[in-house]
Design a protein around this motif. Structure first.
Motif, PDB file in Angstrom:
ATOM      1  N   LEU A  21       0.814  -1.109   0.183  1.00  0.00           N
ATOM      2  CA  LEU A  21       0.003   0.047  -0.076  1.00  0.00           C
ATOM      3  C   LEU A  21       0.630   1.491   0.020  1.00  0.00           C
ATOM      4  O   LEU A  21       0.535   1.941  -0.751  1.00  0.00           O
ATOM      5  CB  LEU A  21      -1.027   0.294   1.306  1.00  0.00           C
ATOM      6  N   LEU A  22       1.852   1.325   0.281  1.00  0.00           N
ATOM      7  CA  LEU A  22       2.460   2.373   1.001  1.00  0.00           C
ATOM      8  C   LEU A  22       3.280   3.024  -0.575  1.00  0.00           C
ATOM      9  O   LEU A  22       3.611   3.653  -1.161  1.00  0.00           O
ATOM     10  CB  LEU A  22       3.820   2.233   2.173  1.00  0.00           C
ATOM     11  N   VAL A  23       4.223   1.343  -0.970  1.00  0.00           N
ATOM     12  CA  VAL A  23       4.020   1.861  -2.336  1.00  0.00           C
ATOM     13  C   VAL A  23       3.455   2.266  -3.194  1.00  0.00           C
ATOM     14  O   VAL A  23       3.921   3.106  -4.324  1.00  0.00           O
ATOM     15  CB  VAL A  23       5.241   0.424  -2.619  1.00  0.00           C
ATOM     16  N   VAL A  24       2.102   1.762  -3.764  1.00  0.00           N
ATOM     17  CA  VAL A  24       1.514   2.334  -4.590  1.00  0.00           C
ATOM     18  C   VAL A  24       1.025   3.543  -4.048  1.00  0.00           C
ATOM     19  O   VAL A  24       0.909   4.796  -5.244  1.00  0.00           O
ATOM     20  CB  VAL A  24      -0.056   1.281  -4.455  1.00  0.00           C
ATOM     21  N   TRP A  25       0.959   4.213  -3.069  1.00  0.00           N
ATOM     22  CA  TRP A  25       0.196   5.252  -2.543  1.00  0.00           C
ATOM     23  C   TRP A  25       1.948   6.191  -3.201  1.00  0.00           C
ATOM     24  O   TRP A  25       1.307   7.273  -3.759  1.00  0.00           O
ATOM     25  CB  TRP A  25       0.590   5.941  -1.299  1.00  0.00           C
ATOM     26  N   LYS A  26       3.047   6.160  -2.875  1.00  0.00           N
ATOM     27  CA  LYS A  26       4.504   6.399  -3.461  1.00  0.00           C
ATOM     28  C   LYS A  26       3.989   6.906  -5.061  1.00  0.00           C
ATOM     29  O   LYS A  26       4.319   7.977  -5.995  1.00  0.00           O
ATOM     30  CB  LYS A  26       5.192   5.994  -2.638  1.00  0.00           C
TER      31      LYS A  26
END
Length: 151
Positions: A21-26
């Motif tokens: 989720l953090l990678v997708v958000w970034k």
């Protein structure tokens, strides 16, 4: 053979999900349209000096430590939305203008090449102007108005 406890499986799965989720958000945040002025300087209170130079026109340089003209330029550039791109396709780097910004929170000046339809930042890479083209005639008149006549 020893069984892995359910708690460890759930914890590992939750950590993996959070990382994804953090990678997708970034990636989504990088690709979203942003205000060009905010990309140049997030916090205007850290401004120290700037220089603008029209590309291909030697001698057309404006330098100032005055926050007033810098604010006027940033207000103009804030009207343009930019989107981060990996590498622009066939961008001609001729024309446009160069902008150098020195701020208190950075050790070196940030360098930008601003063209009608794209922007290059030495710190963050390439951007595409979403609602361009940028009015380079306005930048020229801004520089002419603020550059003292040589005597």
């Amino acid at each position: 053979m020893k069984r892995i406890p359910k708690f460890a499986v759930w914890t590992g799965g939750l950590v993996l999900l959070l990382v994804v989720l953090l990678v997708v958000w970034k990636v989504a945040a990088d690709r979203a349209g942003k205000n060009l002025a905010d990309e140049i300087l997030h916090d205007r209170s850290t401004f120290e000096a700037f220089a603008v130079e029209m590309r291909g026109d030697e001698g057309s340089r404006l330098e100032s430590e005055d926050a007033g003209p810098f604010g006027e330029l940033m207000d103009f550039l804030a009207a343009y939305e930019v989107k981060k791109v990996k590498e622009p396709d066939g961008t001609d780097l001729a024309g446009g203008f160069e902008l150098f910004v020195r701020s208190a929170d950075r050790s070196a000046s940030e360098h930008f090449i601003i063209l009608e339809d794209s922007v290059y930042s030495s710190g963050t890479g390439h951007y595409e102007v979403v609602n361009g083209p940028i009015d380079l005639a306005w930048v020229r008149s801004f520089m002419d108005r603020l550059t003292p006549d040589p005597e």
